[in-house]
Design an enzyme around this catalytic site. Structure first.
Site, mmCIF file in Angstrom:
data_model
loop_
_atom_site.group_PDB
_atom_site.id
_atom_site.type_symbol
_atom_site.label_atom_id
_atom_site.label_comp_id
_atom_site.label_asym_id
_atom_site.label_seq_id
_atom_site.Cartn_x
_atom_site.Cartn_y
_atom_site.Cartn_z
ATOM 1 N N SER A 96 19.970 36.974 47.956
ATOM 2 C CA SER A 96 20.689 38.212 47.640
ATOM 3 C C SER A 96 21.273 38.911 48.871
ATOM 4 O O SER A 96 21.277 40.148 48.943
ATOM 5 C CB SER A 96 19.788 39.166 46.839
ATOM 6 O OG SER A 96 19.415 38.562 45.608
ATOM 7 N N ASN B 165 26.877 28.846 49.577
ATOM 8 C CA ASN B 165 26.522 27.816 48.596
ATOM 9 C C ASN B 165 27.173 28.209 47.275
ATOM 10 O O ASN B 165 26.749 29.176 46.646
ATOM 11 C CB ASN B 165 24.990 27.763 48.472
ATOM 12 C CG ASN B 165 24.522 26.873 47.336
ATOM 13 O OD1 ASN B 165 25.312 26.106 46.759
ATOM 14 N ND2 ASN B 165 23.241 26.960 47.012
ATOM 15 N N GLU C 224 14.267 30.958 52.146
ATOM 16 C CA GLU C 224 14.769 31.620 50.953
ATOM 17 C C GLU C 224 13.623 31.873 49.973
ATOM 18 O O GLU C 224 13.233 30.961 49.229
ATOM 19 C CB GLU C 224 15.810 30.739 50.255
ATOM 20 C CG GLU C 224 16.988 30.366 51.118
ATOM 21 C CD GLU C 224 18.192 29.995 50.266
ATOM 22 O OE1 GLU C 224 19.190 30.716 50.359
ATOM 23 O OE2 GLU C 224 18.124 29.023 49.502
ATOM 24 N N LYS D 275 27.160 26.574 44.565
ATOM 25 C CA LYS D 275 26.391 26.078 43.404
ATOM 26 C C LYS D 275 27.330 25.408 42.395
ATOM 27 O O LYS D 275 28.295 24.782 42.778
ATOM 28 C CB LYS D 275 25.583 27.218 42.778
ATOM 29 C CG LYS D 275 24.736 27.957 43.819
ATOM 30 C CD LYS D 275 23.700 28.831 43.208
ATOM 31 C CE LYS D 275 22.978 29.595 44.307
ATOM 32 N NZ LYS D 275 21.810 30.295 43.851
ATOM 33 N N HIS E 247 17.094 22.751 48.287
ATOM 34 C CA HIS E 247 17.300 24.094 47.735
ATOM 35 C C HIS E 247 16.278 24.320 46.619
ATOM 36 O O HIS E 247 15.944 23.401 45.879
ATOM 37 C CB HIS E 247 18.730 24.233 47.201
ATOM 38 C CG HIS E 247 19.074 25.631 46.831
ATOM 39 N ND1 HIS E 247 18.690 26.198 45.641
ATOM 40 C CD2 HIS E 247 19.729 26.602 47.521
ATOM 41 C CE1 HIS E 247 19.097 27.450 45.608
ATOM 42 N NE2 HIS E 247 19.737 27.722 46.737
ATOM 43 N N GLU F 73 16.480 25.553 43.789
ATOM 44 C CA GLU F 73 16.927 25.168 42.436
ATOM 45 C C GLU F 73 16.779 23.672 42.229
ATOM 46 O O GLU F 73 16.500 23.210 41.126
ATOM 47 C CB GLU F 73 18.370 25.644 42.207
ATOM 48 C CG GLU F 73 18.409 27.154 42.002
ATOM 49 C CD GLU F 73 19.700 27.825 42.431
ATOM 50 O OE1 GLU F 73 20.714 27.121 42.628
ATOM 51 O OE2 GLU F 73 19.688 29.062 42.594
ATOM 52 N N GLY G 104 19.466 35.171 43.851
ATOM 53 C CA GLY G 104 20.256 35.538 42.677
ATOM 54 C C GLY G 104 19.675 36.682 41.863
ATOM 55 O O GLY G 104 20.096 36.909 40.729
#
Ligand code: PEP
Length: 258
Positions: A213, A9, A167, A11, A95, A97, A173
């Site tokens: 990560s 991904n 996730e 992003k 996702h 985010e 991240g």
């Protein structure tokens, strides 16, 4: 037998020319790797360029989001048919985010999943708890709600074309990962939930990825776990060596397990 799967991904990174360069390097680097499905989701603006670089390779093109409607007055949105038109095979949905910063709900994710099927896109449905939810001991409640919500009105026969990505938000991240034991128990819970909703056979065919990560150095820890079918990779997917390292580790571990 579920085929291992590594998805990147990108992003909100990469101009068209940067994306094109990285995509070509990936094609060259992954050419010899066998036994793992690979996909990359660049930003919308780079989809066409990356699709061109992937042409004739086995790397699949994915998008990071889409709208559920086929077309219409939805300024700033992208429809499923626009994604298939540029060669997408996958779409990442829900996702964290998007949920965190753009108010995406389970209901919205569900509409998008159904729209993805209508257009023959494979949804990569993301689920996962926040740190606060883990600390409160409600990880399984949250993941259960997200899985059930995202897959409402999906038929058991469609489940072979669903990918679920677990996730934990606190691992995305941050350089922190779930422990293998934490990852495995959530993966088992998700598969058990899928079995309850769609039956054992359908659940056994669903690929469930770990994300958060993942690096070449820790990939084997996760992909060697029973029921972990690969990884959704953010930061490390922006570097050809790191992403290829994760794919290579996955191919090695899964070949040994066979
Ligand atoms: C992600 O955004 O899906 C992700 C897993 O990111 P990272 O690998 O950077 O933690």
């Amino acid at each position: 037998m579920r085929r291992p799967f590594i998805a990147g991904n990108w992003k909100m990174h990469m101009t068209t020319s940067e994306a094109s360069g990285l995509a070509s390097e990936l094609v060259a680097a992954c050419r010899e790797i066998d036994g793992v499905d690979i996909a990359v989701a660049p930003p919308f603006t780079a989809l066409a360029a990356v699709g061109k670089a992937f042409a004739g390779s086995s790397i699949g093109l994915g998008a990071q989001n889409m709208h559920w409607e086929d077309k219409g007055a939805f300024t700033g949105e992208i429809a499923a048919a626009m994604l298939t038109d540029v060669g997408c095979r996958y779409v990442i949905l829900g996702h964290s985010e998007r949920r965190q910063f753009f108010g995406e709900t389970d209901e919205g994710v569900n509409r998008k999943v159904l729209a993805a099927f209508k257009h023959k896109l494979i949804p990569i449905v993301c689920v996962g708890e926040s740190e606060e939810e883990r600390d409160r001991g409600v990880t399984f409640v949250i993941v259960d709600r997200q899985v059930t919500g995202a897959l409402k009105n999906v038929a058991a026969s469609q489940m072979a074309n669903v990918v679920v990505a677990y996730e934990p938000i606190w691992a995305i991240g941050t350089g922190r990962t779930a422990t293998p034991a934490q990852a495995q128990e959530v993966h088992q819970t998700i598969r058990a939930k899928l079995a309850g909703l769609f039956g054992n056979e359908a659940a056994a065919g669903v690929r469930i990825l770990y994300g958060g990560s993942v690096m070449p150095e820790n990939a084997a820890e996760f992909v060697s776990l029973e029921g972990v079918d690969g990884a959704l990779v953010g930061g490390a997917s922006l570097k050809v060596d790191a992403f290829t390292g994760i794919v290579t580790e996955t191919a090695r571990v899964k070949a040994t397990a066979r």
